[in-house]
Scaffold this motif. Structure first.
Motif, short mmCIF file in Angstrom:
data_model
loop_
_atom_site.label_atom_id
_atom_site.label_comp_id
_atom_site.label_asym_id
_atom_site.label_seq_id
_atom_site.Cartn_x
_atom_site.Cartn_y
_atom_site.Cartn_z
N GLY A 358 33.45 73.86 32.05
CA GLY A 358 32.60 75.01 31.81
C GLY A 358 32.81 76.18 32.74
N SER A 359 33.60 75.98 33.80
CA SER A 359 33.82 77.03 34.81
C SER A 359 35.16 76.82 35.48
CB SER A 359 32.70 76.99 35.85
OG SER A 359 33.08 77.64 37.05
N GLY A 360 35.91 77.91 35.61
CA GLY A 360 37.18 77.83 36.31
C GLY A 360 37.01 77.51 37.79
N ASP A 361 35.97 78.03 38.41
CA ASP A 361 35.72 77.75 39.82
C ASP A 361 35.43 76.27 40.05
OD1 ASP A 361 36.08 80.40 40.49
OD2 ASP A 361 33.94 80.88 40.41
N VAL A 362 34.62 75.70 39.17
CA VAL A 362 34.31 74.27 39.28
C VAL A 362 35.57 73.43 39.07
CG1 VAL A 362 33.06 72.35 38.20
CG2 VAL A 362 31.89 74.51 38.64
N ALA A 363 36.34 73.76 38.03
CA ALA A 363 37.55 73.01 37.75
C ALA A 363 38.53 73.07 38.93
CB ALA A 363 38.22 73.53 36.48
N GLU A 402 43.09 53.80 38.74
CA GLU A 402 42.85 54.35 40.06
C GLU A 402 42.73 55.88 40.00
OE1 GLU A 402 44.91 54.60 44.52
OE2 GLU A 402 45.65 53.12 43.07
N GLY A 403 43.60 56.50 39.22
CA GLY A 403 43.54 57.95 39.07
C GLY A 403 42.25 58.41 38.41
N LEU A 404 41.80 57.67 37.40
CA LEU A 404 40.55 58.01 36.73
C LEU A 404 39.36 57.87 37.68
CD1 LEU A 404 41.21 56.31 33.27
CD2 LEU A 404 41.02 58.78 33.71
N ASP A 405 39.40 56.87 38.54
CA ASP A 405 38.32 56.71 39.53
C ASP A 405 38.28 57.90 40.48
OD1 ASP A 405 37.49 54.30 38.48
OD2 ASP A 405 38.62 53.06 39.89
N ILE A 406 39.46 58.36 40.92
CA ILE A 406 39.51 59.54 41.80
C ILE A 406 38.96 60.76 41.07
CG2 ILE A 406 41.07 61.14 42.99
CD1 ILE A 406 42.94 58.73 43.49
N LEU A 407 39.33 60.91 39.81
CA LEU A 407 38.87 62.06 39.03
C LEU A 407 37.35 62.02 38.85
CD1 LEU A 407 39.19 64.54 37.27
CD2 LEU A 407 39.94 63.06 35.39
N LYS A 408 36.82 60.88 38.46
CA LYS A 408 35.36 60.77 38.26
C LYS A 408 34.60 61.08 39.55
CE LYS A 408 35.51 56.56 36.67
NZ LYS A 408 35.04 55.25 36.19
N ASP A 409 35.09 60.53 40.65
CA ASP A 409 34.42 60.78 41.93
C ASP A 409 34.46 62.27 42.30
OD1 ASP A 409 33.85 58.10 42.15
OD2 ASP A 409 35.47 57.65 43.57
N ALA A 410 35.60 62.90 42.03
CA ALA A 410 35.75 64.32 42.36
C ALA A 410 34.81 65.17 41.52
CB ALA A 410 37.19 64.77 42.15
N VAL A 411 34.72 64.88 40.23
CA VAL A 411 33.83 65.64 39.35
C VAL A 411 32.39 65.53 39.83
CG1 VAL A 411 32.84 65.75 37.03
CG2 VAL A 411 35.32 65.58 37.32
N ARG A 412 31.96 64.30 40.10
CA ARG A 412 30.57 64.10 40.52
C ARG A 412 30.29 64.72 41.87
NH1 ARG A 412 31.09 58.22 37.89
NH2 ARG A 412 30.00 58.63 35.92
N PHE A 413 31.28 64.65 42.78
CA PHE A 413 31.11 65.25 44.11
C PHE A 413 30.92 66.76 43.99
CE2 PHE A 413 32.80 67.39 47.83
CZ PHE A 413 32.16 66.74 48.87
N VAL A 414 31.79 67.40 43.21
CA VAL A 414 31.73 68.86 43.05
C VAL A 414 30.43 69.29 42.36
CG1 VAL A 414 32.80 70.84 41.90
CG2 VAL A 414 34.23 69.19 43.12
N MET A 415 30.03 68.55 41.34
CA MET A 415 28.82 68.91 40.63
C MET A 415 27.57 68.71 41.49
SD MET A 415 29.99 70.16 37.92
CE MET A 415 28.46 70.43 37.02
N GLU A 416 27.56 67.66 42.27
CA GLU A 416 26.42 67.44 43.16
C GLU A 416 26.36 68.50 44.25
OE1 GLU A 416 26.80 63.48 44.67
OE2 GLU A 416 26.44 62.54 42.72
N GLU A 417 27.54 68.90 44.74
CA GLU A 417 27.59 69.94 45.78
C GLU A 417 27.10 71.28 45.23
OE1 GLU A 417 31.52 71.36 47.21
OE2 GLU A 417 30.90 70.54 49.16
N ALA A 418 27.37 71.51 43.93
CA ALA A 418 26.98 72.78 43.32
C ALA A 418 25.49 72.82 42.94
CB ALA A 418 27.82 73.05 42.08
N ALA A 419 24.90 71.65 42.84
CA ALA A 419 23.49 71.57 42.40
C ALA A 419 22.53 72.12 43.44
CB ALA A 419 23.16 70.12 42.08
#
Length: 419
Positions: A358-363, A402-419
């Motif tokens: 939804g956002s280039g900055d988030v991605a 393993e790569g998917l786990d890294i991706l999921k963790d990164a998405v959740r980390f960024v979204m929580e930080e932005a909240a």
């Protein structure tokens, strides 16, 4: 300051996304000069369908080199080229009843597109080509005219002419895209509309750089019907999403269409060695005169050698079945991100999927976080808002998970930080 910062052009881009010096690579992993390993969900922007340093291709190329096989041959005939062409005919073309000729040109996707556009204009005597919103077809001037991205277009320095853009089919724009094709047909039929049919329609069935937008079978069939009604050439750009990427050799295999020209590059060279090839219907190919479109490096024999090995993966359904299983693994891992509203949408086909943030900055923050934690991932789409997942088709299950786990963790980390 490194030699790259001192001497390499400011144009470099991926080096800024992945700021390290890589030394070795194998299948879906790269290792940098500090010994850090990275799982590769980027795969050379879709080049490395069969992984880094594929052992079968590497062995074939080493053997060819040791035997002093011809490396550079322009468009002269070599044994390596003959073997590639025969394998492509037997494994890909004959089973599909495709009469297409193989045209080799300079070894880049944009050159394949330039050749396709040139031939369509030559054959029809028309100038305009219809491309589509969010489309990407290359960086040389003709291909750039068909590319929709304004950031790329503004670097041309000259007007980009003789290409018009229409609405691409996306799920949220499906009815509008169908209506747009109907409107075009009405205009072409009206002798007073002032709008003439184009030389060609050029389209990606899946817009890789445009955000992993997947055209529907219904829309593609309507587009083909429109092209045939008005004698326009149907060009399918399969450069990034062909060669097995979608779970079948061509991205359109399940769409019931027969393109006049198919542009191929990236994965067709097999080992990451450069190669581009257009499949051209004989009725069009007869419009070429010898040497009308050349290229110093259209005789890339190491690419023929590696590419012939790559075609062996399609002699049976084993690899494509494995791709289907890996797609299920990815969707099972990432769909919860959408349901919990950490991501907007997961879309794609086969092993090219897009996670819309939804956002280039988030991605961009997710990409940076992934890289820090050992995963190479790229962004695409309008404003870079979509995370593009294109691992090698041969990626081991353990690396994929393993790569998917890294991706999921990164998405959740960024979204929580932005909240």
């Amino acid at each position: 300051m490194t030699i790259f910062e001192q001497r390499e052009s400011n144009i470099r881009a991926y080096a800024r996304t992945y700021p390290t010096v890589f030394v070795t690579a194998k299948n879906a992993r790269q290792i940098d000069e500090d010994g850090k390993e990275y799982i590769d969900f980027f795969a050379g922007a879709g080049v490395l369908n069969f992984g880094h340093n594929n052992p079968h291709m590497k062995a074939a190329m080493i053997d060819y080199l040791q035997k002093d096989g011809v490396l550079h041959s322009l468009d002269m005939q070599t044994q390596a080229k003959a073997q590639f062409m025969q394998k492509f005919t037997d494994v890909i073309l004959k089973p599909r009843n495709m009469p297409h000729r193989m045209q080799f040109m300079g070894p880049t996707g944009t050159n394949a597109v330039e050749a396709a556009m040139k031939l369509a204009r030559n054959a029809t005597g028309r100038h305009n080509i219809v491309a589509f919103s969010q489309g990407f077809h290359g960086m040389t001037l003709g291909a750039l005219a068909a590319t929709a991205n304004e950031y790329f277009r503004q670097a041309s320095g000259v007007p980009l002419l003789h290409v018009s853009h229409e609405l691409f089919d996306q799920e949220h724009d499906h009815e509008a895209a169908l209506t747009a094709l109907d409107a075009l047909g009405h205009q072409y039929r009206d002798p007073s509309s002032g709008i003439k049919p184009p030389a060609a329609f050029m389209v990606e069935t899946i817009q890789a750089e445009g955000g992993v937008n997947v055209a529907s079978k219904e829309w593609m069939q309507k587009l083909e019907k429109l092209a045939k009604e008005f004698g326009s050439v149907l060009i399918v750009d399969d450069i990034q999403v062909g060669c097995g990427r979608t779970g079948s050799y061509f991205s359109f295999d399940d769409m019931g269409i027969n393109p006049d020209i198919i542009t191929l590059a990236k994965g067709i060279g097999g080992a990451g060695t450069p190669m581009a090839m257009n499949l051209v219907h004989p009725d069009l190919d007869k419009h070429w005169s010898p040497g009308e479109h050349t290229g110093t490096f259209r005789g890339q024999n190491l690419s023929f050698v590696a590419g012939e090995v790559a075609l062996r993966y399609f002699e049976d359904d084993k690899l494509m079945s494995e791709v289907s299983e890996k797609v299920n693994t990815i969707r099972h891992a990432l769909e919860p991100l959408v349901s919990e509203h950490s991501a907007k949408e997961l879309r794609g086909k086969g092993l090219i999927l897009g996670l819309d943030m939804g956002s280039g900055d988030v991605a961009a923050k997710v990409v940076q976080r992934c890289f820090k934690n050992g995963l190479m991932l790229g962004a695409c789409g309008s404003g870079g808002r979509v995370l593009k997942i294109i691992p090698p088709l041969t990626i081991p299950d353990a690396d994929l998970i393993e790569g998917l786990d890294i991706l999921k963790d990164a998405v959740r980390f960024v979204m929580e930080e932005a909240a």
